[in-house]
Design an enzyme around this catalytic site. Sequence first.
Site, PDB file in Angstrom:
ATOM      1  N   ILE A   7       0.843  -1.208   0.000  1.00 51.35           N
ATOM      2  CA  ILE A   7       0.000   0.000   0.000  1.00 51.35           C
ATOM      3  C   ILE A   7       0.877   1.256   0.000  1.00 51.35           C
ATOM      4  O   ILE A   7       0.598   2.233  -0.699  1.00 51.35           O
ATOM      5  CB  ILE A   7      -0.957   0.006   1.216  1.00 51.35           C
ATOM      6  CG1 ILE A   7      -1.860  -1.233   1.195  1.00 51.35           C
ATOM      7  CG2 ILE A   7      -1.808   1.283   1.221  1.00 51.35           C
ATOM      8  CD1 ILE A   7      -2.726  -1.408   2.433  1.00 51.35           C
ATOM      9  N   ASP A  27      11.731   3.130   5.474  1.00 59.34           N
ATOM     10  CA  ASP A  27      11.340   1.722   5.440  1.00 59.34           C
ATOM     11  C   ASP A  27      12.537   0.860   5.839  1.00 59.34           C
ATOM     12  O   ASP A  27      13.671   1.114   5.417  1.00 59.34           O
ATOM     13  CB  ASP A  27      10.858   1.353   4.027  1.00 59.34           C
ATOM     14  CG  ASP A  27      10.064   0.064   3.985  1.00 59.34           C
ATOM     15  OD1 ASP A  27       8.877   0.105   3.655  1.00 59.34           O
ATOM     16  OD2 ASP A  27      10.647  -1.009   4.283  1.00 59.34           O
ATOM     17  N   LEU A  29      12.864  -2.229   4.973  1.00 57.03           N
ATOM     18  CA  LEU A  29      13.045  -3.229   3.903  1.00 57.03           C
ATOM     19  C   LEU A  29      13.096  -4.645   4.484  1.00 57.03           C
ATOM     20  O   LEU A  29      14.120  -5.328   4.407  1.00 57.03           O
ATOM     21  CB  LEU A  29      14.283  -2.941   3.047  1.00 57.03           C
ATOM     22  CG  LEU A  29      14.263  -1.631   2.259  1.00 57.03           C
ATOM     23  CD1 LEU A  29      15.500  -1.506   1.383  1.00 57.03           C
ATOM     24  CD2 LEU A  29      12.998  -1.499   1.397  1.00 57.03           C
ATOM     25  N   THR A 128      -6.414  -1.364  10.084  1.00 58.43           N
ATOM     26  CA  THR A 128      -7.185  -2.390   9.386  1.00 58.43           C
ATOM     27  C   THR A 128      -8.583  -2.548   9.986  1.00 58.43           C
ATOM     28  O   THR A 128      -8.778  -2.273  11.176  1.00 58.43           O
ATOM     29  CB  THR A 128      -6.424  -3.731   9.477  1.00 58.43           C
ATOM     30  OG1 THR A 128      -7.269  -4.777   9.040  1.00 58.43           O
ATOM     31  CG2 THR A 128      -5.990  -4.058  10.903  1.00 58.43           C
ATOM     32  N   ASP A 129      -9.508  -3.072   9.169  1.00 60.82           N
ATOM     33  CA  ASP A 129     -10.841  -3.408   9.706  1.00 60.82           C
ATOM     34  C   ASP A 129     -10.773  -4.640  10.612  1.00 60.82           C
ATOM     35  O   ASP A 129     -11.729  -4.935  11.325  1.00 60.82           O
ATOM     36  CB  ASP A 129     -11.851  -3.624   8.561  1.00 60.82           C
ATOM     37  CG  ASP A 129     -11.472  -4.746   7.594  1.00 60.82           C
ATOM     38  OD1 ASP A 129     -10.373  -5.330   7.733  1.00 60.82           O
ATOM     39  OD2 ASP A 129     -12.274  -5.035   6.689  1.00 60.82           O
ATOM     40  N   GLU A 130      -9.630  -5.358  10.578  1.00 59.82           N
ATOM     41  CA  GLU A 130      -9.541  -6.588  11.371  1.00 59.82           C
ATOM     42  C   GLU A 130      -9.532  -6.299  12.877  1.00 59.82           C
ATOM     43  O   GLU A 130      -9.742  -7.203  13.678  1.00 59.82           O
ATOM     44  CB  GLU A 130      -8.302  -7.408  10.959  1.00 59.82           C
ATOM     45  CG  GLU A 130      -8.373  -7.814   9.501  1.00 59.82           C
ATOM     46  CD  GLU A 130      -7.310  -8.807   9.060  1.00 59.82           C
ATOM     47  OE1 GLU A 130      -6.841  -9.605   9.881  1.00 59.82           O
ATOM     48  OE2 GLU A 130      -6.954  -8.769   7.865  1.00 59.82           O
ATOM     49  N   TYR A 154      -1.830 -10.572  14.620  1.00 62.53           N
ATOM     50  CA  TYR A 154      -1.727  -9.394  13.749  1.00 62.53           C
ATOM     51  C   TYR A 154      -2.767  -8.342  14.131  1.00 62.53           C
ATOM     52  O   TYR A 154      -2.424  -7.185  14.403  1.00 62.53           O
ATOM     53  CB  TYR A 154      -1.912  -9.797  12.278  1.00 62.53           C
ATOM     54  CG  TYR A 154      -2.227  -8.617  11.369  1.00 62.53           C
ATOM     55  CD1 TYR A 154      -1.282  -7.625  11.133  1.00 62.53           C
ATOM     56  CD2 TYR A 154      -3.492  -8.483  10.768  1.00 62.53           C
ATOM     57  CE1 TYR A 154      -1.576  -6.531  10.314  1.00 62.53           C
ATOM     58  CE2 TYR A 154      -3.785  -7.399   9.955  1.00 62.53           C
ATOM     59  CZ  TYR A 154      -2.828  -6.430   9.734  1.00 62.53           C
ATOM     60  OH  TYR A 154      -3.115  -5.344   8.938  1.00 62.53           O
ATOM     61  N   LYS A 158      -2.375  -4.535  15.751  1.00 61.99           N
ATOM     62  CA  LYS A 158      -2.847  -3.311  15.082  1.00 61.99           C
ATOM     63  C   LYS A 158      -3.833  -2.572  16.008  1.00 61.99           C
ATOM     64  O   LYS A 158      -3.807  -1.341  16.089  1.00 61.99           O
ATOM     65  CB  LYS A 158      -3.533  -3.643  13.748  1.00 61.99           C
ATOM     66  CG  LYS A 158      -2.593  -4.126  12.656  1.00 61.99           C
ATOM     67  CD  LYS A 158      -1.549  -3.115  12.229  1.00 61.99           C
ATOM     68  CE  LYS A 158      -2.114  -1.933  11.473  1.00 61.99           C
ATOM     69  NZ  LYS A 158      -1.033  -1.064  10.932  1.00 61.99           N
ATOM     70  N   LYS A 193      -0.250 -13.263  -0.249  1.00 64.58           N
ATOM     71  CA  LYS A 193      -1.652 -12.927   0.048  1.00 64.58           C
ATOM     72  C   LYS A 193      -2.541 -13.556  -1.021  1.00 64.58           C
ATOM     73  O   LYS A 193      -2.088 -13.850  -2.134  1.00 64.58           O
ATOM     74  CB  LYS A 193      -1.838 -11.407   0.087  1.00 64.58           C
ATOM     75  CG  LYS A 193      -0.927 -10.681   1.070  1.00 64.58           C
ATOM     76  CD  LYS A 193      -1.441 -10.744   2.495  1.00 64.58           C
ATOM     77  CE  LYS A 193      -0.520 -10.018   3.463  1.00 64.58           C
ATOM     78  NZ  LYS A 193      -0.808  -8.623   3.634  1.00 64.58           N
TER      79      LYS A 193
END
Length: 360
Positions: A7, A27, A29, A128-130, A154, A158, A193
């Site tokens: 993203i 980042d 990496l 995330t929506d999770e 995860y 978050k 994914k």
Amino acid sequence: TGGAGFIGSALIRFLINETSHNVLNVDKLTYAGNLDSLKCIEKNPRYQFRQVDICNDVALTDAFNAFEPNVVMHLAAESHVDRSIDGPAAFIETNIVGTYNLLEVTRRYWAQLPEKSKASFRFHHISTDEVYGDLDNTLDLFTEDTPYDPSSPYSASKASSDHLVRAWHRTFGLPVLITNCSNNYGPYHFPEKLIPLIILNALEGKPLPVYGTGAQIRDWLYVEDHAQGIDLVINKGRIGENYNIGGNNEWANIDIVKTIAKLIEQEFVKNSELSIRFPSAKAAIEQNTESLITYVNDRPGYDRRYAIDETKTNNELGYKPKDSFDTAIAKTVQWYLNNEAWWKSVMDGSYQNWIASQYE
Ligand code: NAD
Ligand code: TYD
């Protein structure tokens, strides 16, 4: 942060191509970070990169002082649910401790800004929506007020980072925004994914692994729509608020897999050269690509359904996805057909080891 990921790289391509902003990509990496995803903008004078771990406060502080940002967009994370089940430690470290560290470095930097810059500064946390847990097969949707109820290491990490971001706003006044988005798909998606894994396995004539019965439902958001949504939230979002960003596009996993199989077959009919480049896929198509579908064990603690109510984001910010699912998923399949060098380079030894241990 996290601009070399799936993203983050879409967001940077958007910011460089569609706006006049300067971007510093911070980042570490990890296996998921890939600078090849930024090749098309890497020479742009408005883009810079620093390899920094967000857990390293000295390197982060240095990056803040050198670049003097007026916005932080925080996307760096460990992001794969299956890997969080296999080894949660990196998720706790980056998603919780790293976010805490980034908040503290940001707070110190923000506190010394002149009043005007302090007022216009924003810290945008991409989540995330999770964090909301899961839904059953009703018409219920996640709203911004749905209580947090994460299931996996995860999503718990978050959720934890979201709470920290909110606390830094309530306690210290840091001007934050949070977005909770649904499952993204599109170009440059790391092939562990579901969507890229299915495309690439089909091209190689390998089994298409579906967890459980494939009845689980996800809401799929095209990554380029998401990038545009993040930009809207930064420009128009109210400080301290969270906004859901979704695709309004619910699919059972098994139907996504069948859709991809069909799209690949159509591309092979349109372009005979593909049969030469991907002979294993050609053989599978002759049998019917769907015959590659293989049902494998369910994920432990498996979430049944995610679905987002984005009324607030639509009404307040005027957010609207540009592409329909039909066009965006077709573009995604075509992108993988046309960018073999990109996906071949990320499917290295460590990727092969992960796939072997995950699907053994
Ligand atoms: P990704 O795994 O593709 O990329 C993550 C990036 O973060 C990589 O470039 C990696 O190198 C970098 N990173 C990891 N640990 C780091 C550290 N300690 N310091 C600095 N950089 C580090 O993830 P993505 O899919 O691009 O997701 C971006 C964000 O969006 C994440 O916060 C994720 O939780 C969230 N999100 C993703 C999805 C999705 O469908 N992909 C859905 C909802 C929310
Ligand atoms: P994934 O892309 O890993 O995203 P998330 O776990 O964040 O939703 O998985 C999407 C859905 O696809 C999820 O319900 C798990 C399922 N899935 C499979 O059925 N087979 C696979 O090989 C993978 C990777 C995922």
